[in-house]
Design a protein around this motif. Structure first.
Motif, PDB file in Angstrom:
ATOM      1  N   LEU A 292       0.821  -1.204   0.000  1.00 35.12           N
ATOM      2  CA  LEU A 292       0.000   0.000   0.000  1.00 35.12           C
ATOM      3  C   LEU A 292       0.860   1.262   0.000  1.00 35.12           C
ATOM      4  N   LYS A 293       2.024   1.195   0.630  1.00 26.86           N
ATOM      5  CA  LYS A 293       2.886   2.390   0.731  1.00 26.86           C
ATOM      6  C   LYS A 293       3.413   2.836  -0.628  1.00 26.86           C
ATOM      7  N   ASP A 294       3.350   1.956  -1.616  1.00 29.34           N
ATOM      8  CA  ASP A 294       3.800   2.329  -2.953  1.00 29.34           C
ATOM      9  C   ASP A 294       2.786   3.223  -3.665  1.00 29.34           C
ATOM     10  N   GLY A 295       1.552   3.255  -3.152  1.00 26.84           N
ATOM     11  CA  GLY A 295       0.526   4.105  -3.739  1.00 26.84           C
ATOM     12  C   GLY A 295       0.015   3.591  -5.065  1.00 26.84           C
ATOM     13  N   GLY A 296      -0.968   4.310  -5.608  1.00 28.13           N
ATOM     14  CA  GLY A 296      -1.505   3.951  -6.913  1.00 28.13           C
ATOM     15  C   GLY A 296      -2.357   2.703  -6.903  1.00 28.13           C
ATOM     16  N   VAL A 297      -3.065   2.413  -5.800  1.00 25.98           N
ATOM     17  CA  VAL A 297      -3.865   1.192  -5.718  1.00 25.98           C
ATOM     18  C   VAL A 297      -5.356   1.465  -5.919  1.00 25.98           C
ATOM     19  N   ILE A 298      -5.801   2.698  -5.670  1.00 27.32           N
ATOM     20  CA  ILE A 298      -7.228   3.025  -5.770  1.00 27.32           C
ATOM     21  C   ILE A 298      -7.560   3.438  -7.203  1.00 27.32           C
ATOM     22  N   ARG A 299      -8.672   2.939  -7.692  1.00 28.95           N
ATOM     23  CA  ARG A 299      -9.089   3.197  -9.072  1.00 28.95           C
ATOM     24  C   ARG A 299      -9.442   4.669  -9.267  1.00 28.95           C
ATOM     25  N   GLU A 300      -9.053   5.231 -10.418  1.00 26.88           N
ATOM     26  CA  GLU A 300      -9.373   6.620 -10.746  1.00 26.88           C
ATOM     27  C   GLU A 300     -10.890   6.782 -10.888  1.00 26.88           C
ATOM     28  N   GLY A 301     -11.412   7.847 -10.306  1.00 25.92           N
ATOM     29  CA  GLY A 301     -12.840   8.111 -10.378  1.00 25.92           C
ATOM     30  C   GLY A 301     -13.611   7.631  -9.171  1.00 25.92           C
ATOM     31  N   PHE A 302     -12.960   6.873  -8.290  1.00 23.17           N
ATOM     32  CA  PHE A 302     -13.662   6.367  -7.110  1.00 23.17           C
ATOM     33  C   PHE A 302     -13.839   7.468  -6.058  1.00 23.17           C
ATOM     34  N   ASP A 303     -12.816   8.312  -5.890  1.00 20.28           N
ATOM     35  CA  ASP A 303     -12.875   9.354  -4.863  1.00 20.28           C
ATOM     36  C   ASP A 303     -12.391  10.678  -5.465  1.00 20.28           C
ATOM     37  N   GLU A 304     -13.258  11.716  -5.411  1.00 20.54           N
ATOM     38  CA  GLU A 304     -12.936  12.998  -6.032  1.00 20.54           C
ATOM     39  C   GLU A 304     -11.715  13.653  -5.399  1.00 20.54           C
TER      40      GLU A 304
ATOM     41  N   LEU B 200      -9.197  12.306  -3.849  1.00 23.61           N
ATOM     42  CA  LEU B 200      -7.983  11.591  -4.237  1.00 23.61           C
ATOM     43  C   LEU B 200      -7.606  11.926  -5.680  1.00 23.61           C
ATOM     44  N   ASP B 201      -8.595  11.965  -6.548  1.00 29.50           N
ATOM     45  CA  ASP B 201      -8.319  12.308  -7.952  1.00 29.50           C
ATOM     46  C   ASP B 201      -7.704  13.695  -8.061  1.00 29.50           C
ATOM     47  N   GLU B 202      -8.207  14.642  -7.263  1.00 32.66           N
ATOM     48  CA  GLU B 202      -7.678  16.005  -7.294  1.00 32.66           C
ATOM     49  C   GLU B 202      -6.230  16.043  -6.833  1.00 32.66           C
ATOM     50  N   CYS B 203      -5.946  15.300  -5.757  1.00 31.07           N
ATOM     51  CA  CYS B 203      -4.567  15.251  -5.248  1.00 31.07           C
ATOM     52  C   CYS B 203      -3.626  14.653  -6.290  1.00 31.07           C
ATOM     53  N   ARG B 204      -4.064  13.611  -6.931  1.00 31.21           N
ATOM     54  CA  ARG B 204      -3.225  12.992  -7.954  1.00 31.21           C
ATOM     55  C   ARG B 204      -2.997  13.940  -9.131  1.00 31.21           C
ATOM     56  N   TYR B 205      -4.059  14.623  -9.511  1.00 26.99           N
ATOM     57  CA  TYR B 205      -3.942  15.546 -10.650  1.00 26.99           C
ATOM     58  C   TYR B 205      -2.965  16.672 -10.337  1.00 26.99           C
ATOM     59  N   ILE B 206      -3.090  17.216  -9.136  1.00 30.45           N
ATOM     60  CA  ILE B 206      -2.196  18.298  -8.729  1.00 30.45           C
ATOM     61  C   ILE B 206      -0.756  17.810  -8.679  1.00 30.45           C
ATOM     62  N   ALA B 207      -0.557  16.629  -8.099  1.00 33.66           N
ATOM     63  CA  ALA B 207       0.806  16.099  -7.945  1.00 33.66           C
ATOM     64  C   ALA B 207       1.474  15.844  -9.293  1.00 33.66           C
ATOM     65  N   SER B 208       0.693  15.461 -10.285  1.00 35.40           N
ATOM     66  CA  SER B 208       1.285  15.107 -11.580  1.00 35.40           C
ATOM     67  C   SER B 208       1.198  16.223 -12.606  1.00 35.40           C
ATOM     68  N   ASN B 209       0.342  17.265 -12.351  1.00 33.82           N
ATOM     69  CA  ASN B 209       0.143  18.317 -13.351  1.00 33.82           C
ATOM     70  C   ASN B 209       0.345  19.718 -12.775  1.00 33.82           C
ATOM     71  N   ASN B 210       1.102  19.848 -11.684  1.00 34.55           N
ATOM     72  CA  ASN B 210       1.222  21.151 -11.027  1.00 34.55           C
ATOM     73  C   ASN B 210       1.894  22.214 -11.911  1.00 34.55           C
ATOM     74  N   LYS B 211       2.848  21.846 -12.769  1.00 38.69           N
ATOM     75  CA  LYS B 211       3.514  22.820 -13.623  1.00 38.69           C
ATOM     76  C   LYS B 211       2.549  23.421 -14.638  1.00 38.69           C
ATOM     77  N   ASP B 212       1.743  22.532 -15.236  1.00 39.36           N
ATOM     78  CA  ASP B 212       0.760  23.027 -16.194  1.00 39.36           C
ATOM     79  C   ASP B 212      -0.261  23.928 -15.506  1.00 39.36           C
ATOM     80  N   MET B 213      -0.642  23.550 -14.294  1.00 39.25           N
ATOM     81  CA  MET B 213      -1.629  24.347 -13.559  1.00 39.25           C
ATOM     82  C   MET B 213      -1.068  25.720 -13.178  1.00 39.25           C
ATOM     83  N   ILE B 214       0.211  25.784 -12.869  1.00 38.64           N
ATOM     84  CA  ILE B 214       0.856  27.061 -12.544  1.00 38.64           C
ATOM     85  C   ILE B 214       0.875  27.972 -13.774  1.00 38.64           C
TER      86      ILE B 214
END
Length: 817
Positions: free
Chosen positions: A366-378, A380-394
């Motif tokens: 579980l500590k490796d992350g990436g186990v929960i399906r996309e779309g299950f929790d809003e 979590l999806d937002e956190c993932r999006y920010i973590a992976s797309n923060n440069k574009d968002m800036i």
């Protein structure tokens, strides 16, 4: 006093824990139980789990072919309460037995850890036997842990009932006390009640054939006597199951053969059904291969130790159940008549829940992350999006701010001190919207600002990955807790799958090895045509094993005295009769052309020679102890196998004991008995005992050599052919020749004279002995030369080596004279 300390890598601590527990130690696991960021002072830690030899849950440390039992035993007067619990599967049982049955039942259970009451430490059975069991961790618990009131309350609390009457244990108070003590121990070590333990199953020994340690060892039921491995044992042969649950079920059936004919018949009918439908059988085995260890997966879920990979495996296993159900539906009415083949519960709610939450093939940890399906929790999806797309968002935010403020040189930057900030050059300061922008820092050529939106975004970006892992942890834990509520249904399904796998496996073995369906009777009979030893025949080339017939009826042949030379197959035939009887009562087909068998309540064996030096018992004492056990406990429904009774003492003593034992078994107990012996005097009993019958193993003699035919024939024999067998085993020719000379003299009633024995050692002053000494010397020298010539390889001998050899022989002759 200083305590030695050793550090271990936290990511691989399980390997070290397993090694320490395997060595008999108890390991206490402490975890951080509060968020370090919220802690004031030292972060709070607490004991979250205690791992003991009976509380191991890591599948890498367990044998998937056998259960891992924790066992509790309590005594009151002459009765003993026993309970056993496998926390990995949820198997929870109890019984009550007499003192004589405690050790054999403990052996059958084969616990990893045994709980006993401290105030019963000095009871002889506990002090001298139970507390010294090899390979079993012994824990003495406070007497209150076994107290009647406390244990009853603990069980009622766990099962959420007011009374235990519904479990059928009202007449097993001691067994209930032992069961309550186990549950208390589980709560103490695991820090919570295991929800998957949903049943408490009472059982009685009189429902099953009794198999003690001696019989299990002599018949090599679980492991071979020589290599001590599963290969070469009956279990090693029968265990062709395709699921771990099926393997454990076969082992359980093997150690607990049934006595009720109707239950045995249901299993046999099911096996017969699968033998007749080869395509269905093959399809079922392929479908069952998709189902992993549901029992232990269920146990890990209930214990809070299941990983994302475990949950995914549980889902794929449950998803394979409908295919098995569809295949069983092909049996139609035939399948419906068999209770054990009724429709399977696929627990669809669990499949849907796991599928909705977890991704396909998630990481193991579980500590490796990436186990929960996309779309299950809003969130979590937002956190993932920010973590992976923060440069574009800036960049998007920067463009938006430039447009809103008309400051084309506006930039959004980042440093470790302030985080994200907006930078505006001095000429454009008058365009800054003071209602939204808050000055953070003044520089020589520009000003730095922050906004509420940028501050919140910066916080999100910095915490996105950490927050994402926290959310995944929470969501996964909630999933695991929801699934644990279905533990009883999953456990029930796993048991059904295990039974099905075992039955299909028996059918596969029956077809592959040409086994027949046995017919079972209440009468004490044995009628076997072309019977074979199931294990030995698989170690030989096809067609090499010699099958044999045997008939034992109440009016004739209840007692069979078996004579014949060593190595002729007496022990193999006796063991195969016992194994065929046992296999029939676990619901398996048997290695024979036809088999009609009476139900056995117990199989006794006295086979082989072994001592117990640690217990102060010689080989003969062990033999007599085992024989005594048979004579005291066998009934008319038992099957007794005796091999070489009385051989560990003088000939007359041995014959006398063997004769008396045979009479006792025939006259007093009247049970089916196979008695192998080299005391040919016992064959005379056929004339005076009604159901006594002589049989022997045939051989063929040719030019002083013997050939074993391994065929069981009527009538006894008065030859053991021991010298011929010794020659086949490689005894020196001189020893064989001398033995034959002595045997000839003994058969004529003559003992070897001192002259015959002492030619080499006789006194030179004794004229009578010196008269015969040359002859004795010549005989010895002649035998020596025969042995030397037989070993000599003339083709590889050089001329010089030949001369040296002749010189050595001549020198030896002079020394002997």
């Amino acid at each position: 006093q200083p305590i030695p300390m050793a550090g271990i890598p936290h990511h691989s601590y399980r390997n070290y824990v397993n090694r320490m527990v395997a060595a008999g130690h108890t390991v206490v696991i402490c975890d951080q139980v509060e968020d370090a960021k919220l802690a004031k002072g030292l972060v709070k830690r607490d004991v979250t789990r205690i791992v003991t030899p009976g509380m191991v849950l890591d599948p890498d440390a367990l044998d998937s072919h056998s259960n891992h039992y924790l066992m509790g035993i309590i005594n009151k007067k002459k009765r003993w309460g026993l309970s056993m619990l496998d926390l990995t599967t949820g198997d929870f049982r109890l019984t009550e037995v007499s003192e004589e049955e405690v050790l054999s039942e403990t052996y059958r259970i084969s616990p990893s850890e045994l709980l006993l009451s401290e105030d019963q430490r000095d009871i002889p059975l506990i002090r001298d036997h139970l507390s010294r069991l090899e390979g079993v961790a012994i824990k003495f618990r406070e007497p209150r842990c076994f107290a009647n009131k406390e244990t009853h309350e603990r069980l009622c609390e766990h099962f959420e009932v007011h009374s235990l009457d519904g479990f059928g244990v009202e007449k097993m108070q001691l067994g209930t006390r032992a069961a309550g003590a186990l549950l208390d121990y589980v709560f103490e070590t695991q820090k919570k009640d295991p929800p998957h333990i949903s049943r408490l199953i009472p059982y009685a020994l009189h429902d099953h054939m009794v198999i003690d340690e001696v019989t299990c060892t002599n018949l090599e039921l679980l492991e071979s006597s020589r290599a001590r491995t599963r290969k070469g044992s009956l279990f090693g042969l029968l265990d062709r199951a395709v699921t771990p649950m099926g393997s454990r079920k076969i082992r359980s059936w093997l150690m607990y053969p049934l006595l009720e004919p109707s239950r045995i018949q249901r299993r046999l009918d099911a096996v017969e059904l699968f033998t007749e439908r080869s395509m269905l059988r093959d399809s079922l085995r392929e479908a069952l291969k998709k189902i992993y260890d549901l029992e232990r997966l269920n146990g890990k879920v209930a214990s809070g130790l299941a990983t994302p990979r475990d949950m995914y495996t549980l889902r794929t296993s449950l998803a394979a159940v409908p295919e098995v159900s569809q295949l069983l539906a092909e049996l139609g009415e035939d399948g419906e008549q068999l209770h054990i083949l009724r429709e399977l519960d696929p627990v669809e709610e669990v499949v849907e829940d796991i599928q909705k939450v977890l991704i396909e093939d998630p990481p193991a940890l579980l500590k490796d992350g990436g186990v929960i399906r996309e779309g299950f929790d809003e969130e979590l999806d937002e956190c993932r999006y920010i973590a992976s797309n923060n440069k574009d968002m800036i960049l998007e935010m920067e463009a938006r701010e430039r447009e809103d403020t008309s400051i084309n040189s506006l930039k959004i930057k980042f440093n470790r001190v302030f985080g994200y900030f907006i930078e505006v050059s001095k000429p454009n300061i008058h365009l800054v919207p003071t209602d939204r922008y808050q000055r953070k820092q003044t520089m020589a050529n520009h000003e730095r600002y922050i906004t509420t939106e940028l501050d919140e975004f910066g916080t999100k970006v910095l915490q996105a990955e950490e927050k994402s892992l926290e959310l995944e942890q929470t969501l996964f834990t909630e999933l695991r807790e929801r699934v644990s509520l279905f533990g009883p249904r999953i456990a029930s399904l796993a048991d059904r799958i295990a039974q099905l796998d075992a039955l299909v496996t028996f059918a596969e073995l029956a077809v592959r090895y040409d086994y027949c369906k046995p017919e079972l009777f209440e009468e004490s009979i044995i009628d076997i045509e072309q019977g074979r030893h199931p294990v030995v025949e698989q170690m030989m080339q096809a067609g090499e094993f010699v099958p044999n017939d045997l008939k034992m009826y109440l009016d004739k042949g209840q007692f069979v005295l078996l004579t014949g030379p060593n190595m002729s197959g007496k022990s193999t035939i006796m063991r195969q009769i016992a194994l065929i009887s046992l296999m029939s009562q676990i619901g398996s087909f048997v290695p024979a052309r036809k088999a009609q068998l009476g139900i056995c309540d117990r199989i006794f064996t006295r086979v082989g020679a072994s001592d117990n030096l640690a217990g102060g018992q010689s080989t003969f004492m062990v033999e007599m102890t085992e024989t005594s056990n048979i004579l005291h406990n066998a009934t008319s429904r038992s099957l007794v196998i005796l091999d070489e009774i009385g051989r560990g003492t003088s000939t007359f003593d041995g014959i006398s004991i063997a004769w008396a034992v045979a009479e006792f078994l025939h006259n007093r107990i009247s049970c089916r008995t196979l008695f192998a012996t080299h005391y040919h005097e016992l064959t005379e009993l056929e004339a005076c005992l009604e159901t006594f019958r002589n049989m022997s193993i045939s051989i063929q003699e040719w030019n002083e050599e013997i050939h074993f035919l391994h065929t069981l024939v009527e009538g006894g024999t008065n030859h053991s052919y021991g010298i011929q067998v010794g020659r086949l085993a490689g005894l020196p020719r001189s020893v064989v020749k001398r033995a034959q000379q002595i045997l000839t003299g003994l058969e004529q009633g003559k003992l070897p004279s001192s002259a015959d024995i002492g030619g080499l050692h006789a006194s030179k002053d004794n004229s009578q002995l010196s008269l015969f000494a040359p002859a004795a010397t010549n005989n010895v020298m002649s035998s020596f030369l025969e042995d030397e010539l037989e070993r000599l390889d003339i083709n590889s001998l050089s001329p010089m080596e030949a001369l040296q050899t002749l010189f050595d022989w001549k020198k030896r002759m002079k020394e002997e004279q």
